[in-house]
Write an enzyme that holds these catalytic residues in place. Structure first.
Site, PDB file in Angstrom:
ATOM      1  N   THR A   1      -5.389   6.917  -5.611  1.00  0.00           N
ATOM      2  CA  THR A   1      -5.540   7.166  -4.171  1.00  0.00           C
ATOM      3  C   THR A   1      -4.673   8.345  -3.730  1.00  0.00           C
ATOM      4  OG1 THR A   1      -6.078   4.859  -3.770  1.00  0.00           O
ATOM      5  CG2 THR A   1      -5.243   6.088  -1.889  1.00  0.00           C
TER       6      THR A   1
ATOM      7  N   GLU B   1       0.839  -1.205   0.000  1.00  0.00           N
ATOM      8  CA  GLU B   1       0.000   0.000   0.000  1.00  0.00           C
ATOM      9  C   GLU B   1       0.874   1.255   0.000  1.00  0.00           C
ATOM     10  OE1 GLU B   1      -2.759  -0.364  -0.977  1.00  0.00           O
ATOM     11  OE2 GLU B   1      -4.282  -0.966   0.467  1.00  0.00           O
TER      12      GLU B   1
HETATM   13  N1  HSE Z   1      -8.429   4.900   3.399  1.00  0.00           N
HETATM   14  C1  HSE Z   1      -7.845   5.011   2.079  1.00  0.00           C
HETATM   15  C2  HSE Z   1      -8.282   6.315   1.455  1.00  0.00           C
HETATM   16  C3  HSE Z   1      -8.316   3.842   1.271  1.00  0.00           C
HETATM   17  O1  HSE Z   1      -9.481   6.583   1.482  1.00  0.00           O
HETATM   18  O2  HSE Z   1      -7.451   7.057   0.968  1.00  0.00           O
HETATM   19  C4  HSE Z   1      -7.820   3.819  -0.133  1.00  0.00           C
HETATM   20  O3  HSE Z   1      -8.412   2.701  -0.784  1.00  0.00           O
END
Ligand code: HSE
Length: 314
Positions: free
Chosen positions: A183, A130
Protein backbone atom coordinates in the site's frame (compact mmCIF):
# COMPACT_ATOMS: atom_id res chain seq x y z
CA UNK A 1 -18.54 -15.91 34.40
CA UNK A 2 -15.50 -14.35 32.76
CA UNK A 3 -14.57 -15.13 29.18
CA UNK A 4 -11.20 -16.83 28.96
CA UNK A 5 -10.92 -17.30 25.20
CA UNK A 6 -12.70 -16.04 22.10
CA UNK A 7 -12.34 -16.99 18.43
CA UNK A 8 -13.42 -14.50 15.80
CA UNK A 9 -13.79 -14.19 12.03
CA UNK A 10 -12.39 -10.92 10.69
CA UNK A 11 -13.60 -10.19 7.15
CA UNK A 12 -11.70 -9.05 4.08
CA UNK A 13 -12.71 -5.61 2.84
CA UNK A 14 -12.71 -3.72 -0.45
CA UNK A 15 -11.61 -0.13 0.10
CA UNK A 16 -12.11 2.87 -2.21
CA UNK A 17 -15.02 1.26 -4.15
CA UNK A 18 -13.68 2.92 -7.34
CA UNK A 19 -14.36 6.66 -6.99
CA UNK A 20 -14.34 6.97 -3.17
CA UNK A 21 -10.59 6.86 -2.47
CA UNK A 22 -9.82 6.59 1.25
CA UNK A 23 -13.43 7.23 2.33
CA UNK A 24 -15.49 4.17 1.46
CA UNK A 25 -15.26 0.41 1.78
CA UNK A 26 -17.31 -2.72 2.26
CA UNK A 27 -16.90 -6.08 3.97
CA UNK A 28 -16.74 -9.32 2.00
CA UNK A 29 -18.93 -12.09 3.39
CA UNK A 30 -16.81 -15.12 2.52
CA UNK A 31 -13.15 -14.17 2.86
CA UNK A 32 -11.30 -13.32 6.04
CA UNK A 33 -8.92 -14.21 8.87
CA UNK A 34 -9.52 -16.32 11.96
CA UNK A 35 -8.12 -15.02 15.23
CA UNK A 36 -8.08 -16.53 18.74
CA UNK A 37 -7.65 -14.35 21.85
CA UNK A 38 -6.73 -16.12 25.08
CA UNK A 39 -6.17 -14.76 28.58
CA UNK A 40 -2.72 -15.71 29.92
CA UNK A 41 -1.22 -15.11 33.35
CA UNK A 42 1.90 -13.30 32.10
CA UNK A 43 0.90 -9.67 31.49
CA UNK A 44 1.34 -8.04 28.09
CA UNK A 45 0.61 -9.16 24.52
CA UNK A 46 1.95 -12.26 22.78
CA UNK A 47 1.41 -12.94 19.09
CA UNK A 48 1.49 -16.34 17.42
CA UNK A 49 1.27 -16.39 13.61
CA UNK A 50 -0.31 -19.72 12.60
CA UNK A 51 0.60 -19.14 8.97
CA UNK A 52 2.61 -16.37 7.25
CA UNK A 53 5.26 -16.86 9.93
CA UNK A 54 7.44 -14.36 8.08
CA UNK A 55 5.18 -11.61 9.46
CA UNK A 56 6.69 -10.16 12.66
CA UNK A 57 5.42 -11.61 15.90
CA UNK A 58 6.92 -8.90 18.13
CA UNK A 59 3.80 -6.97 19.23
CA UNK A 60 5.41 -3.58 18.52
CA UNK A 61 5.98 -4.56 14.89
CA UNK A 62 2.83 -6.53 14.29
CA UNK A 63 -0.33 -4.83 12.97
CA UNK A 64 -2.58 -6.65 15.46
CA UNK A 65 0.05 -6.23 18.18
CA UNK A 66 0.18 -2.42 18.11
CA UNK A 67 -3.61 -2.27 18.33
CA UNK A 68 -3.60 -4.71 21.25
CA UNK A 69 -0.86 -2.77 23.07
CA UNK A 70 -2.81 0.49 22.73
CA UNK A 71 -5.93 -1.12 24.18
CA UNK A 72 -4.22 -2.70 27.20
CA UNK A 73 -2.35 0.55 27.81
CA UNK A 74 -5.76 2.16 28.30
CA UNK A 75 -7.54 -0.63 30.24
CA UNK A 76 -4.58 -2.16 32.12
CA UNK A 77 -6.07 -5.65 32.60
CA UNK A 78 -4.53 -7.84 35.33
CA UNK A 79 -3.81 -10.59 32.78
CA UNK A 80 -1.97 -10.91 29.49
CA UNK A 81 -3.41 -11.80 26.07
CA UNK A 82 -2.17 -14.34 23.55
CA UNK A 83 -3.37 -13.67 19.98
CA UNK A 84 -3.23 -16.49 17.44
CA UNK A 85 -3.64 -15.29 13.88
CA UNK A 86 -4.54 -17.46 10.93
CA UNK A 87 -4.46 -15.28 7.83
CA UNK A 88 -7.07 -16.06 5.18
CA UNK A 89 -6.29 -12.84 3.35
CA UNK A 90 -2.83 -12.60 1.91
CA UNK A 91 -0.75 -9.58 2.97
CA UNK A 92 -0.33 -7.17 0.06
CA UNK A 93 -3.45 -8.47 -1.72
CA UNK A 94 -5.50 -5.26 -1.59
CA UNK A 95 -8.28 -7.11 0.20
CA UNK A 96 -7.75 -5.40 3.53
CA UNK A 97 -5.26 -7.84 5.02
CA UNK A 98 -3.78 -5.34 7.48
CA UNK A 99 -7.27 -3.96 8.15
CA UNK A 100 -8.47 -7.47 9.08
CA UNK A 101 -5.57 -7.96 11.51
CA UNK A 102 -6.03 -4.51 13.02
CA UNK A 103 -9.85 -4.52 13.17
CA UNK A 104 -9.86 -8.13 14.37
CA UNK A 105 -7.44 -7.33 17.20
CA UNK A 106 -9.58 -4.42 18.39
CA UNK A 107 -12.79 -6.48 18.18
CA UNK A 108 -11.40 -9.65 19.78
CA UNK A 109 -9.76 -7.91 22.73
CA UNK A 110 -12.88 -5.84 23.30
CA UNK A 111 -14.84 -9.11 23.56
CA UNK A 112 -12.33 -10.58 26.03
CA UNK A 113 -12.51 -7.44 28.17
CA UNK A 114 -16.33 -7.45 28.34
CA UNK A 115 -16.91 -4.88 25.57
CA UNK A 116 -15.81 -1.63 27.22
CA UNK A 117 -15.46 0.16 23.86
CA UNK A 118 -17.96 1.32 21.20
CA UNK A 119 -17.36 0.49 17.53
CA UNK A 120 -16.11 4.01 16.73
CA UNK A 121 -13.47 3.62 19.44
CA UNK A 122 -12.46 0.24 18.04
CA UNK A 123 -11.99 1.86 14.61
CA UNK A 124 -9.68 4.41 16.22
CA UNK A 125 -7.56 1.70 17.83
CA UNK A 126 -7.52 -0.27 14.57
CA UNK A 127 -6.28 2.76 12.63
CA UNK A 128 -3.02 2.46 14.60
CA UNK A 129 -2.45 -0.89 12.87
CA UNK A 130 -3.07 0.68 9.47
CA UNK A 131 -0.57 3.42 10.32
CA UNK A 132 2.05 0.76 11.09
CA UNK A 133 1.31 -1.09 7.84
CA UNK A 134 1.14 1.81 5.40
CA UNK A 135 2.24 4.94 7.25
CA UNK A 136 -1.28 6.39 6.98
CA UNK A 137 -4.16 6.15 9.46
CA UNK A 138 -6.77 5.43 6.80
CA UNK A 139 -10.04 3.89 8.03
CA UNK A 140 -11.67 2.73 4.80
CA UNK A 141 -10.78 -0.92 5.51
CA UNK A 142 -11.08 -1.05 9.32
CA UNK A 143 -14.46 0.72 9.39
CA UNK A 144 -16.28 -1.85 7.20
CA UNK A 145 -14.26 -4.62 8.88
CA UNK A 146 -15.76 -3.61 12.23
CA UNK A 147 -19.18 -2.25 11.22
CA UNK A 148 -19.92 -4.64 8.32
CA UNK A 149 -21.67 -3.67 5.07
CA UNK A 150 -20.63 -0.46 3.33
CA UNK A 151 -19.24 2.40 5.38
CA UNK A 152 -18.43 5.98 4.54
CA UNK A 153 -15.60 7.56 6.51
CA UNK A 154 -16.72 11.18 6.31
CA UNK A 155 -13.76 12.26 8.42
CA UNK A 156 -10.88 10.50 10.16
CA UNK A 157 -10.16 13.38 12.52
CA UNK A 158 -12.49 13.69 14.31
CA UNK A 159 -13.59 10.20 13.33
CA UNK A 160 -17.03 10.13 11.69
CA UNK A 161 -18.03 6.73 10.30
CA UNK A 162 -21.38 6.48 8.53
CA UNK A 163 -22.70 2.95 7.91
CA UNK A 164 -24.55 2.80 4.57
CA UNK A 165 -27.32 0.41 3.60
CA UNK A 166 -26.93 -1.34 0.26
CA UNK A 167 -29.14 -3.48 -2.01
CA UNK A 168 -29.80 -6.88 -0.44
CA UNK A 169 -28.63 -8.91 -3.45
CA UNK A 170 -25.55 -6.84 -4.35
CA UNK A 171 -22.58 -9.22 -4.81
CA UNK A 172 -18.88 -8.98 -5.41
CA UNK A 173 -16.38 -10.77 -7.65
CA UNK A 174 -12.70 -10.53 -6.78
CA UNK A 175 -9.61 -11.66 -8.62
CA UNK A 176 -6.34 -11.62 -6.75
CA UNK A 177 -3.22 -11.90 -8.92
CA UNK A 178 -0.64 -13.46 -6.59
CA UNK A 179 1.84 -10.62 -6.76
CA UNK A 180 2.40 -8.30 -3.82
CA UNK A 181 1.65 -4.58 -4.01
CA UNK A 182 2.56 -2.67 -0.86
CA UNK A 183 0.00 0.00 0.00
CA UNK A 184 2.83 2.38 0.88
CA UNK A 185 4.26 2.08 -2.66
CA UNK A 186 0.84 2.26 -4.31
CA UNK A 187 0.25 5.54 -2.44
CA UNK A 188 3.63 7.01 -3.30
CA UNK A 189 2.92 6.92 -7.04
CA UNK A 190 -0.29 8.96 -6.75
CA UNK A 191 -0.43 12.56 -7.91
CA UNK A 192 -0.26 15.11 -5.11
CA UNK A 193 -2.68 17.61 -6.69
CA UNK A 194 -5.78 17.53 -8.90
CA UNK A 195 -7.48 19.63 -11.50
CA UNK A 196 -10.76 21.16 -10.34
CA UNK A 197 -12.63 19.58 -13.28
CA UNK A 198 -11.43 16.09 -12.25
CA UNK A 199 -12.40 16.71 -8.63
CA UNK A 200 -15.90 17.78 -9.70
CA UNK A 201 -16.38 14.62 -11.77
CA UNK A 202 -15.11 12.50 -8.88
CA UNK A 203 -17.31 13.95 -6.16
CA UNK A 204 -20.34 13.73 -8.49
CA UNK A 205 -19.62 10.03 -8.77
CA UNK A 206 -19.08 9.58 -5.02
CA UNK A 207 -22.40 11.26 -4.26
CA UNK A 208 -24.06 9.15 -6.98
CA UNK A 209 -22.60 5.93 -5.58
CA UNK A 210 -23.75 6.70 -2.03
CA UNK A 211 -27.24 7.61 -3.26
CA UNK A 212 -27.41 4.53 -5.47
CA UNK A 213 -26.51 2.28 -2.53
CA UNK A 214 -29.04 3.92 -0.20
CA UNK A 215 -31.90 3.85 -2.73
CA UNK A 216 -31.16 0.41 -4.25
CA UNK A 217 -30.66 2.07 -7.65
CA UNK A 218 -28.41 -0.31 -9.61
CA UNK A 219 -28.33 2.02 -12.64
CA UNK A 220 -27.04 4.88 -10.53
CA UNK A 221 -24.47 2.64 -8.83
CA UNK A 222 -23.25 1.57 -12.25
CA UNK A 223 -23.08 5.11 -13.69
CA UNK A 224 -21.17 6.27 -10.62
CA UNK A 225 -18.47 3.58 -10.48
CA UNK A 226 -15.80 5.59 -12.30
CA UNK A 227 -12.50 6.70 -10.86
CA UNK A 228 -10.61 9.21 -12.97
CA UNK A 229 -7.97 9.97 -10.34
CA UNK A 230 -6.45 6.92 -8.63
CA UNK A 231 -7.33 3.97 -10.88
CA UNK A 232 -5.60 5.31 -14.02
CA UNK A 233 -2.32 5.64 -12.07
CA UNK A 234 -2.46 2.33 -10.20
CA UNK A 235 -3.73 0.29 -13.17
CA UNK A 236 -0.16 -0.12 -14.36
CA UNK A 237 0.64 -2.22 -11.25
CA UNK A 238 -1.92 -4.86 -12.27
CA UNK A 239 -1.32 -7.23 -15.19
CA UNK A 240 -4.12 -6.97 -17.82
CA UNK A 241 -6.19 -4.55 -15.73
CA UNK A 242 -8.00 -3.03 -18.73
CA UNK A 243 -8.89 -6.50 -20.06
CA UNK A 244 -10.15 -7.64 -16.65
CA UNK A 245 -12.35 -4.60 -16.37
CA UNK A 246 -13.76 -4.93 -19.87
CA UNK A 247 -14.44 -8.65 -19.35
CA UNK A 248 -16.26 -7.95 -16.06
CA UNK A 249 -18.44 -5.24 -17.62
CA UNK A 250 -19.18 -7.40 -20.68
CA UNK A 251 -20.29 -10.21 -18.34
CA UNK A 252 -22.83 -7.89 -16.72
CA UNK A 253 -21.00 -6.23 -13.80
CA UNK A 254 -22.31 -2.87 -12.61
CA UNK A 255 -18.74 -1.59 -12.28
CA UNK A 256 -15.20 -2.79 -11.80
CA UNK A 257 -12.10 -1.23 -10.27
CA UNK A 258 -9.05 -1.88 -8.11
CA UNK A 259 -9.69 -3.32 -4.65
CA UNK A 260 -7.95 -1.04 -2.15
CA UNK A 261 -4.42 -0.42 -3.32
CA UNK A 262 -4.40 -3.57 -5.48
CA UNK A 263 -3.39 -5.87 -7.02
CA UNK A 264 -6.84 -7.42 -6.45
CA UNK A 265 -9.58 -6.22 -8.79
CA UNK A 266 -13.23 -6.25 -7.76
CA UNK A 267 -16.53 -5.96 -9.59
CA UNK A 268 -20.01 -5.39 -8.18
CA UNK A 269 -23.05 -7.15 -9.66
CA UNK A 270 -26.79 -7.07 -9.04
CA UNK A 271 -26.85 -10.59 -7.64
CA UNK A 272 -24.75 -13.66 -6.95
CA UNK A 273 -25.53 -15.44 -10.21
CA UNK A 274 -24.31 -12.48 -12.30
CA UNK A 275 -21.30 -12.17 -9.96
CA UNK A 276 -20.42 -15.82 -10.66
CA UNK A 277 -20.40 -15.13 -14.42
CA UNK A 278 -18.29 -12.04 -13.85
CA UNK A 279 -15.76 -14.00 -11.79
CA UNK A 280 -15.55 -16.60 -14.55
CA UNK A 281 -15.00 -13.88 -17.16
CA UNK A 282 -12.13 -12.48 -15.08
CA UNK A 283 -10.64 -15.97 -14.64
CA UNK A 284 -10.78 -16.43 -18.43
CA UNK A 285 -8.64 -13.31 -18.89
CA UNK A 286 -5.93 -14.75 -16.61
CA UNK A 287 -6.10 -18.35 -17.79
CA UNK A 288 -2.98 -19.08 -19.79
CA UNK A 289 -1.09 -16.08 -18.35
CA UNK A 290 2.02 -16.63 -16.32
CA UNK A 291 0.44 -15.00 -13.25
CA UNK A 292 -1.04 -17.30 -10.58
CA UNK A 293 -4.31 -16.02 -9.16
CA UNK A 294 -7.25 -16.81 -6.89
CA UNK A 295 -10.84 -15.64 -7.16
CA UNK A 296 -13.75 -15.11 -4.78
CA UNK A 297 -17.47 -14.61 -5.40
CA UNK A 298 -19.43 -13.43 -2.41
CA UNK A 299 -22.27 -11.44 -0.98
CA UNK A 300 -21.52 -8.25 0.92
CA UNK A 301 -20.49 -9.06 4.52
CA UNK A 302 -23.45 -7.57 6.38
CA UNK A 303 -21.76 -8.27 9.70
CA UNK A 304 -18.22 -7.12 10.30
CA UNK A 305 -15.96 -9.02 12.70
CA UNK A 306 -17.92 -11.70 14.50
CA UNK A 307 -17.47 -14.22 17.31
CA UNK A 308 -17.35 -17.82 16.11
CA UNK A 309 -16.51 -19.52 19.42
CA UNK A 310 -16.05 -18.57 23.07
CA UNK A 311 -14.93 -20.26 26.29
CA UNK A 312 -15.57 -19.17 29.88
CA UNK A 313 -13.65 -19.71 33.14
CA UNK A 314 -15.21 -22.46 35.24
N1 HSE B 1 -7.51 3.73 0.66
C1 HSE B 1 -6.31 2.94 0.78
C2 HSE B 1 -5.49 3.08 -0.48
C3 HSE B 1 -6.71 1.51 1.01
O1 HSE B 1 -6.08 2.91 -1.55
O2 HSE B 1 -4.31 3.36 -0.41
C4 HSE B 1 -5.58 0.56 1.13
O3 HSE B 1 -6.12 -0.75 1.26
Amino acid sequence: MDMKEVTIFSPATVANVSCAFDIMGFAVEKAGDRMVFRKISEKGIRIKMKNYRELPSEPEQNVAGVVALAIIEKIKPDFGILIEIEKGILPGSGMGSSGASAGGAAFGINQLLGEPFEKDELVQFAMLGEALASGVKHADNVAPNLFGGFTLVRSTWPLDVVPLTSPETLSVSLIHPLIEVKTKNARNILKKSLLMKDAITQWGNVAGLVTGLLTNDFGLISRSMHDGIVEPVRAMLIPMFADLKQAALDAGALGCSISGSGPSVFALSENLSVAEKVTQAMRDVYTGLDVPFETFTSGIGKQGCRVVDENYEK
